[in-house]
Design a protein around this motif. Structure first.
Motif, mmCIF file in Angstrom:
data_model
loop_
_atom_site.group_PDB
_atom_site.id
_atom_site.type_symbol
_atom_site.label_atom_id
_atom_site.label_comp_id
_atom_site.label_asym_id
_atom_site.label_seq_id
_atom_site.Cartn_x
_atom_site.Cartn_y
_atom_site.Cartn_z
ATOM 1 N N VAL A 1 -27.220 105.118 52.463
ATOM 2 C CA VAL A 1 -27.017 103.667 52.341
ATOM 3 C C VAL A 1 -27.778 102.963 53.467
ATOM 4 C CG1 VAL A 1 -24.777 103.897 51.223
ATOM 5 C CG2 VAL A 1 -24.905 103.737 53.716
ATOM 6 N N THR A 2 -28.154 101.690 53.212
ATOM 7 C CA THR A 2 -28.854 100.895 54.221
ATOM 8 C C THR A 2 -28.152 99.547 54.374
ATOM 9 O OG1 THR A 2 -30.957 101.928 53.661
ATOM 10 C CG2 THR A 2 -31.054 99.839 54.870
ATOM 11 N N ILE A 3 -27.781 99.238 55.602
ATOM 12 C CA ILE A 3 -27.171 97.945 55.908
ATOM 13 C C ILE A 3 -28.259 97.065 56.517
ATOM 14 C CG2 ILE A 3 -25.372 96.732 57.176
ATOM 15 C CD1 ILE A 3 -24.315 98.666 55.097
ATOM 16 N N SER A 4 -28.588 95.969 55.810
ATOM 17 C CA SER A 4 -29.678 95.106 56.284
ATOM 18 C C SER A 4 -29.278 93.638 56.383
ATOM 19 C CB SER A 4 -30.895 95.237 55.367
ATOM 20 O OG SER A 4 -30.530 94.900 54.037
ATOM 21 N N GLU A 5 -28.099 93.277 55.941
ATOM 22 C CA GLU A 5 -27.658 91.887 55.998
ATOM 23 C C GLU A 5 -26.254 91.803 56.580
ATOM 24 O OE1 GLU A 5 -27.900 90.019 52.213
ATOM 25 O OE2 GLU A 5 -29.988 90.637 51.846
ATOM 26 N N ASN A 6 -25.968 90.665 57.195
ATOM 27 C CA ASN A 6 -24.646 90.443 57.766
ATOM 28 C C ASN A 6 -23.618 90.320 56.646
ATOM 29 O OD1 ASN A 6 -22.692 89.940 59.752
ATOM 30 N ND2 ASN A 6 -22.948 87.722 59.566
ATOM 31 N N LYS A 7 -22.495 91.010 56.845
ATOM 32 C CA LYS A 7 -21.382 91.018 55.896
ATOM 33 C C LYS A 7 -21.779 91.597 54.529
ATOM 34 C CE LYS A 7 -18.927 87.162 58.026
ATOM 35 N NZ LYS A 7 -18.279 85.838 57.794
ATOM 36 N N GLU A 8 -22.799 92.395 54.553
ATOM 37 C CA GLU A 8 -23.222 93.027 53.296
ATOM 38 C C GLU A 8 -22.181 94.066 52.865
ATOM 39 O OE1 GLU A 8 -27.102 95.346 51.403
ATOM 40 O OE2 GLU A 8 -26.969 95.004 53.567
ATOM 41 N N ILE A 9 -21.867 94.090 51.597
ATOM 42 C CA ILE A 9 -20.922 95.070 51.040
ATOM 43 C C ILE A 9 -21.683 95.995 50.103
ATOM 44 C CG2 ILE A 9 -18.884 95.418 49.597
ATOM 45 C CD1 ILE A 9 -17.871 92.719 50.550
ATOM 46 N N ILE A 10 -21.599 97.269 50.383
ATOM 47 C CA ILE A 10 -22.267 98.272 49.542
ATOM 48 C C ILE A 10 -21.185 99.176 48.947
ATOM 49 C CG2 ILE A 10 -23.853 100.226 49.492
ATOM 50 C CD1 ILE A 10 -25.357 98.905 51.798
ATOM 51 N N GLU A 11 -21.192 99.321 47.642
ATOM 52 C CA GLU A 11 -20.214 100.181 46.977
ATOM 53 C C GLU A 11 -20.888 101.477 46.500
ATOM 54 O OE1 GLU A 11 -18.336 98.124 43.815
ATOM 55 O OE2 GLU A 11 -17.332 96.655 45.132
ATOM 56 N N ILE A 12 -20.224 102.577 46.738
ATOM 57 C CA ILE A 12 -20.681 103.872 46.214
ATOM 58 C C ILE A 12 -19.496 104.559 45.533
ATOM 59 C CG2 ILE A 12 -22.476 104.169 47.975
ATOM 60 C CD1 ILE A 12 -20.630 106.168 49.343
ATOM 61 N N THR A 13 -19.792 105.417 44.575
ATOM 62 C CA THR A 13 -18.747 106.184 43.882
ATOM 63 C C THR A 13 -19.026 107.673 44.074
ATOM 64 O OG1 THR A 13 -18.477 104.464 42.208
ATOM 65 C CG2 THR A 13 -17.643 106.669 41.664
ATOM 66 N N ILE A 14 -18.039 108.318 44.624
ATOM 67 C CA ILE A 14 -18.156 109.763 44.857
ATOM 68 C C ILE A 14 -17.173 110.475 43.926
ATOM 69 C CG2 ILE A 14 -17.865 111.630 46.529
ATOM 70 C CD1 ILE A 14 -18.645 109.653 48.713
ATOM 71 N N GLU A 15 -17.662 111.438 43.170
ATOM 72 C CA GLU A 15 -16.822 112.150 42.198
ATOM 73 C C GLU A 15 -16.543 113.581 42.668
ATOM 74 O OE1 GLU A 15 -18.687 112.031 38.412
ATOM 75 O OE2 GLU A 15 -18.296 109.877 38.110
ATOM 76 N N ASN A 16 -15.324 114.001 42.419
ATOM 77 C CA ASN A 16 -14.922 115.385 42.691
ATOM 78 C C ASN A 16 -14.420 116.026 41.401
ATOM 79 O OD1 ASN A 16 -14.399 113.850 45.401
ATOM 80 N ND2 ASN A 16 -14.490 116.016 45.963
ATOM 81 N N ASP A 17 -14.870 117.239 41.170
ATOM 82 C CA ASP A 17 -14.351 117.997 40.030
ATOM 83 C C ASP A 17 -13.076 118.716 40.445
ATOM 84 O OD1 ASP A 17 -16.524 117.253 38.481
ATOM 85 O OD2 ASP A 17 -17.720 118.976 39.184
ATOM 86 N N LYS A 18 -12.154 118.831 39.489
ATOM 87 C CA LYS A 18 -10.948 119.607 39.762
ATOM 88 C C LYS A 18 -11.299 121.081 39.959
ATOM 89 C CE LYS A 18 -7.126 117.071 37.692
ATOM 90 N NZ LYS A 18 -6.017 117.139 36.708
ATOM 91 N N ILE A 19 -10.519 121.738 40.782
ATOM 92 C CA ILE A 19 -10.721 123.182 40.952
ATOM 93 C C ILE A 19 -10.418 123.864 39.623
ATOM 94 C CG2 ILE A 19 -9.904 125.275 42.098
ATOM 95 C CD1 ILE A 19 -9.295 123.567 44.546
ATOM 96 N N PRO A 20 -11.356 124.616 39.062
ATOM 97 C CA PRO A 20 -11.096 125.308 37.780
ATOM 98 C C PRO A 20 -9.950 126.308 37.927
ATOM 99 C CG PRO A 20 -13.443 125.251 38.261
ATOM 100 C CD PRO A 20 -12.738 124.803 39.515
#
Length: 366
Positions: A59-78
């Motif tokens: 991610v890159t923060i380049s502006e004041n009060k910038e909000i960056i959203e990311i989604t991280i997925e986890n698989d269930k343990i088989p």
């Protein structure tokens, strides 16, 4: 738990992180007041019951009060569960080259993703890998599931004839994706993962006309009823037998040759019996002889069971020679007077006959 790292960081731990954050019950985490710049966000600890996500999110923060959203997925343990069988059975005899099939049930896989199940056969008694002719037995199956839940079959081929004692075989399985182990099912006590290989056993009962003792009166036929256990129904077997002389512990010979017999048969059930007969000229028996029948089972030329106990009464018959005919006794004077008297009467009759003849002739002359 997640960490915020310098863009040049290569070691991702809590200690090397600039900031850390744990997700709440809704799975949301945040980093606040982050200075301008380029960063890496990396998961440090997955939620309970889930596989770790080892992907780096830049991610890159380049502006004041910038909000960056990311989604991280986890698989269930088989989750894995296995059911092992040989020809649909949980018990077999050590008689064949068998194919053990382990039905592996899985949960929580990602449809469309490639997985590999790798397995190995274990000896429950030792807790170590089962060795057949000095080699471990392994197998694997690669598949792409259409649904998160399903099953796949892993097959193991092994020659049970190398097993010489009753053995409980347990199948250990591991699930891999992209060369990473995701789940393991390795429980020695799990009945589902277990099959038992039993050693074939035989017992014999020898007789002649249903008797354990017999007196020679011509050719002799010994019938040996061989009982068996733990064979494989529908497979062909051969029983080979030989007659032994108990007094010498060696083969019983007729005209210098062993007396052997064999029977080939296909059992309908794992347990049963079959009769092996041995016929020979009884005139060779000149003294009381104990004969013991030794038997061995073969499958495709490989010996799989033997019953050869010289002391086993069940395998034993006793043969008596034919009694010699009675001969007139010599040196016995008990009937001498009778024979002398009988001879005297015969001589007297002859003399009387001669006198009568002479007299009659004289009368005729006169």
């Amino acid at each position: 738990m997640f960490g915020l790292f310098n863009i040049n960081e290569t070691e991702f731990t809590e200690e090397t992180a600039i900031l850390t954050s744990e997700s709440n019950e809704e799975g949301i985490f945040t980093f606040e007041n982050v200075p301008y710049g380029e960063y890496i966000i990396r998961e440090l600890k997955p939620a309970e019951g889930y596989l770790p996500n080892e992907e780096n999110y830049t991610v890159t923060i380049s502006e004041n009060k910038e909000i960056i959203e990311i989604t991280i997925e986890n698989d269930k343990i088989p989750e894995l569960g296995t059911t092992a069988t040989i020809d649909g059975k949980k018990e077999v005899g050590a008689t064949e080259v068998f194919t053990l099939e382990d039905v592996v049930e899985y949960k929580h896989l990602v449809p469309g993703k490639e997985y590999t199940v790798k397995g190995v056969l274990m000896d429950k008694a030792t807790g170590k890998e089962l060795l057949i002719d000095g080699k471990k037995i392994t197998s694997e199956a690669t598949f792409i599931p259409d649904e998160p839940t399903g099953e796949v079959i892993v097959s193991f081929e092994f020659d049970a004839r190398y097993i010489n004692e009753e053995t409980n075989i347990v199948v250990f399985e591991s699930l891999y994706s992209e060369d990473k182990e995701l789940a393991v099912h390795a429980d020695l006590e799990d009945v589902g993962q277990n099959v038992t290989v039993k050693i074939p056993k035989i017992g014999t009962k020898a007789s002649i006309d249903g008797k354990k003792e017999f007196t020679v009166n011509g050719d002799i036929t010994i019938d040996d009823v061989v009982s068996y256990k733990h064979l494989t129904a529908g497979k062909e077997y051969t029983i080979k037998g030989v007659l032994m002389d108990k007094s010498t512990g060696k083969q019983f010979l007729v005209d210098g040759k062993e007396v052997c017999s064999e029977v080939t048969f296909t059992p309908e059930t794992a347990d049963g019996e079959v009769t092996v007969s041995f016929t020979f000229d009884g005139s060779v028996i000149t003294k009381e002889t104990e004969i013991v029948v030794f038997e061995a089972f073969y499958r495709e030329g490989t010996e799989i069971a033997v019953h050869a106990d010289i002391e086993d009464e069940g395998q034993n018959v006793t043969i008596h020679p034919q009694p010699e005919p009675e001969k007139p006794q010599t040196g016995d004077n008990s009937n001498l007077g009778f024979y002398i008297g009988l001879g005297s009467v015969a001589v007297g009759g002859l003399i009387a006959f001669l006198i009568i003849k002479f007299k009659k002739k004289d009368e005729d002359d006169e």
